[in-house]
Design a protein around this motif. Structure first.
Motif, PDB file in Angstrom:
ATOM      1  N   ASN A  71       0.800  -1.238   0.000  1.00 19.80           N
ATOM      2  CA  ASN A  71       0.000   0.000   0.000  1.00 19.80           C
ATOM      3  C   ASN A  71       0.828   1.281   0.000  1.00 19.80           C
ATOM      4  OD1 ASN A  71      -2.441  -1.456  -0.034  1.00 19.80           O
ATOM      5  ND2 ASN A  71      -2.344  -1.687   2.185  1.00 19.80           N
ATOM      6  N   ASP A  72       2.148   1.201  -0.174  1.00 14.17           N
ATOM      7  CA  ASP A  72       2.964   2.410  -0.328  1.00 14.17           C
ATOM      8  C   ASP A  72       2.619   3.085  -1.645  1.00 14.17           C
ATOM      9  OD1 ASP A  72       4.330   2.092   2.027  1.00 14.17           O
ATOM     10  OD2 ASP A  72       6.236   1.500   1.107  1.00 14.17           O
ATOM     11  N   THR A  73       2.637   4.404  -1.657  1.00 11.54           N
ATOM     12  CA  THR A  73       2.523   5.156  -2.902  1.00 11.54           C
ATOM     13  C   THR A  73       3.935   5.516  -3.328  1.00 11.54           C
ATOM     14  OG1 THR A  73       0.361   6.033  -2.312  1.00 11.54           O
ATOM     15  CG2 THR A  73       1.597   7.228  -3.986  1.00 11.54           C
ATOM     16  N   LEU A  74       4.268   5.150  -4.561  1.00  6.32           N
ATOM     17  CA  LEU A  74       5.610   5.411  -5.096  1.00  6.32           C
ATOM     18  C   LEU A  74       5.508   6.394  -6.254  1.00  6.32           C
ATOM     19  CD1 LEU A  74       6.846   1.706  -5.175  1.00  6.32           C
ATOM     20  CD2 LEU A  74       7.283   3.398  -3.407  1.00  6.32           C
ATOM     21  N   LEU A  75       6.641   6.936  -6.662  1.00  5.12           N
ATOM     22  CA  LEU A  75       6.692   7.841  -7.805  1.00  5.12           C
ATOM     23  C   LEU A  75       7.358   7.121  -8.968  1.00  5.12           C
ATOM     24  CD1 LEU A  75       7.807  11.096  -5.955  1.00  5.12           C
ATOM     25  CD2 LEU A  75       5.501  10.469  -6.706  1.00  5.12           C
ATOM     26  N   LEU A  76       6.692   7.087 -10.113  1.00  2.00           N
ATOM     27  CA  LEU A  76       7.221   6.442 -11.308  1.00  2.00           C
ATOM     28  C   LEU A  76       7.750   7.517 -12.243  1.00  2.00           C
ATOM     29  CD1 LEU A  76       7.533   3.837 -13.000  1.00  2.00           C
ATOM     30  CD2 LEU A  76       5.265   4.315 -13.953  1.00  2.00           C
ATOM     31  N   GLY A  77       8.980   7.378 -12.669  1.00  6.10           N
ATOM     32  CA  GLY A  77       9.538   8.363 -13.577  1.00  6.10           C
ATOM     33  C   GLY A  77      11.047   8.320 -13.563  1.00  6.10           C
ATOM     34  N   PRO A  78      11.654   9.298 -14.147  1.00  7.01           N
ATOM     35  CA  PRO A  78      11.016  10.465 -14.762  1.00  7.01           C
ATOM     36  C   PRO A  78      10.503  10.155 -16.171  1.00  7.01           C
ATOM     37  CG  PRO A  78      13.393  10.671 -14.923  1.00  7.01           C
ATOM     38  CD  PRO A  78      13.114   9.400 -14.156  1.00  7.01           C
ATOM     39  N   ASP A  79       9.443  10.864 -16.566  1.00  4.95           N
ATOM     40  CA  ASP A  79       8.928  10.748 -17.929  1.00  4.95           C
ATOM     41  C   ASP A  79       9.765  11.639 -18.847  1.00  4.95           C
ATOM     42  OD1 ASP A  79       8.046  13.353 -17.568  1.00  4.95           O
ATOM     43  OD2 ASP A  79       5.937  12.818 -17.382  1.00  4.95           O
ATOM     44  N   PRO A  80       9.447  11.731 -20.136  1.00  9.66           N
ATOM     45  CA  PRO A  80      10.295  12.505 -21.061  1.00  9.66           C
ATOM     46  C   PRO A  80      10.480  13.982 -20.688  1.00  9.66           C
ATOM     47  CG  PRO A  80       8.860  11.060 -22.304  1.00  9.66           C
ATOM     48  CD  PRO A  80       8.431  10.954 -20.866  1.00  9.66           C
ATOM     49  N   VAL A  81       9.559  14.536 -19.888  1.00 11.80           N
ATOM     50  CA  VAL A  81       9.720  15.952 -19.488  1.00 11.80           C
ATOM     51  C   VAL A  81      10.199  16.085 -18.043  1.00 11.80           C
ATOM     52  CG1 VAL A  81       8.099  16.862 -21.197  1.00 11.80           C
ATOM     53  CG2 VAL A  81       7.253  16.143 -18.927  1.00 11.80           C
ATOM     54  N   GLY A  82      10.650  14.956 -17.453  1.00  8.69           N
ATOM     55  CA  GLY A  82      11.238  15.010 -16.128  1.00  8.69           C
ATOM     56  C   GLY A  82      10.257  14.928 -14.975  1.00  8.69           C
ATOM     57  N   GLN A  83       9.007  14.595 -15.243  1.00  9.95           N
ATOM     58  CA  GLN A  83       7.990  14.535 -14.197  1.00  9.95           C
ATOM     59  C   GLN A  83       7.869  13.107 -13.649  1.00  9.95           C
ATOM     60  OE1 GLN A  83       6.272  17.378 -13.127  1.00  9.95           O
ATOM     61  NE2 GLN A  83       7.863  18.301 -14.390  1.00  9.95           N
ATOM     62  N   PHE A  84       7.375  13.003 -12.420  1.00  6.64           N
ATOM     63  CA  PHE A  84       7.119  11.730 -11.767  1.00  6.64           C
ATOM     64  C   PHE A  84       5.631  11.589 -11.503  1.00  6.64           C
ATOM     65  CE2 PHE A  84      11.536  12.477 -11.035  1.00  6.64           C
ATOM     66  CZ  PHE A  84      12.125  11.222 -10.957  1.00  6.64           C
ATOM     67  N   VAL A  85       5.095  10.382 -11.710  1.00  2.00           N
ATOM     68  CA  VAL A  85       3.672  10.120 -11.539  1.00  2.00           C
ATOM     69  C   VAL A  85       3.480   9.229 -10.304  1.00  2.00           C
ATOM     70  CG1 VAL A  85       1.633   9.060 -12.598  1.00  2.00           C
ATOM     71  CG2 VAL A  85       3.309  10.240 -14.026  1.00  2.00           C
ATOM     72  N   PRO A  86       2.608   9.627  -9.359  1.00  2.06           N
ATOM     73  CA  PRO A  86       2.366   8.767  -8.207  1.00  2.06           C
ATOM     74  C   PRO A  86       1.638   7.478  -8.609  1.00  2.06           C
ATOM     75  CG  PRO A  86       1.342  10.940  -7.923  1.00  2.06           C
ATOM     76  CD  PRO A  86       1.885  10.878  -9.303  1.00  2.06           C
ATOM     77  N   ILE A  87       2.096   6.361  -8.084  1.00  2.00           N
ATOM     78  CA  ILE A  87       1.430   5.071  -8.321  1.00  2.00           C
ATOM     79  C   ILE A  87       1.268   4.380  -6.969  1.00  2.00           C
ATOM     80  CG2 ILE A  87       2.302   4.754 -10.663  1.00  2.00           C
ATOM     81  CD1 ILE A  87       4.319   2.742  -9.438  1.00  2.00           C
ATOM     82  N   SER A  88       0.276   3.505  -6.877  1.00  2.00           N
ATOM     83  CA  SER A  88       0.081   2.755  -5.646  1.00  2.00           C
ATOM     84  C   SER A  88      -0.428   1.365  -5.981  1.00  2.00           C
ATOM     85  CB  SER A  88      -0.893   3.461  -4.704  1.00  2.00           C
ATOM     86  OG  SER A  88      -2.160   3.589  -5.336  1.00  2.00           O
ATOM     87  N   ASP A  89      -0.316   0.460  -4.995  1.00  2.00           N
ATOM     88  CA  ASP A  89      -0.821  -0.903  -5.152  1.00  2.00           C
ATOM     89  C   ASP A  89      -2.330  -0.884  -4.965  1.00  2.00           C
ATOM     90  OD1 ASP A  89      -0.888  -3.644  -5.342  1.00  2.00           O
ATOM     91  OD2 ASP A  89      -0.545  -3.930  -3.203  1.00  2.00           O
TER      92      ASP A  89
END
Length: 140
Positions: free
Chosen positions: A121-139
């Motif tokens: 249940n941790d929320t992690l950050l996935l990235g960086p995407d092509p513009v350097g941003q991170f997207v929050p993801i969770s289980d």
């Protein structure tokens, strides 16, 4: 299917370069019992304590169906000394090596935990995407 040429090449390279390696043979329940040597806990302790100093390649023969010898593999993994500091109190960092689509489960990632500790249940950050941003993801 047995050991094929590329497997032998990789094993030879790791041993000649003194890179520690171990092998896990699965599905032993599908082969006649006479094809496999029975390991014991003393073999596991010897292999784990000499894993980085000796030229050896422990081979574990397991069945994921019956659970046979999984206790020996677990013991071996638990006895190994860490090659890098753990950094368990740092923020989690996981390097994704591959992704899989598992029917009934969804997307599953595999890779290496570089630092920190990831819990259910941790929320992690996935990235960086092509513009350097991170997207929050969770289980889920």
């Amino acid at each position: 299917m047995g050991i094929v040429g590329m497997t032998k090449e990789h094993l030879g390279l790791t041993l000649s370069l003194h890179i520690p390696i171990f092998v896990v043979v699965t599905k032993i329940d599908m082969a006649p019992p006479k094809h496999f040597k029975r390991d014991n806990h003393d073999d596991v302790v010897f292999s784990a304590t000499n894993f980085t100093t000796e030229t050896l390649c422990p081979v574990f023969q397991v069945s994921n169906v019956s659970g046979e010898n999984l206790d020996l593999l677990r013991s071996f993994l638990n006895l190994l000394s860490a090659r890098m500091p753990a950094h368990v109190n740092d923020p989690a960092e996981f390097q994704i090596d591959d992704t899989y689509s598992v029917p009934g489960v969804g997307t599953v990632v595999s890779g290496t935990a570089l630092r920190g500790c990831i819990k259910l249940n941790d929320t992690l950050l996935l990235g960086p995407d092509p513009v350097g941003q991170f997207v929050p993801i969770s289980d889920y």
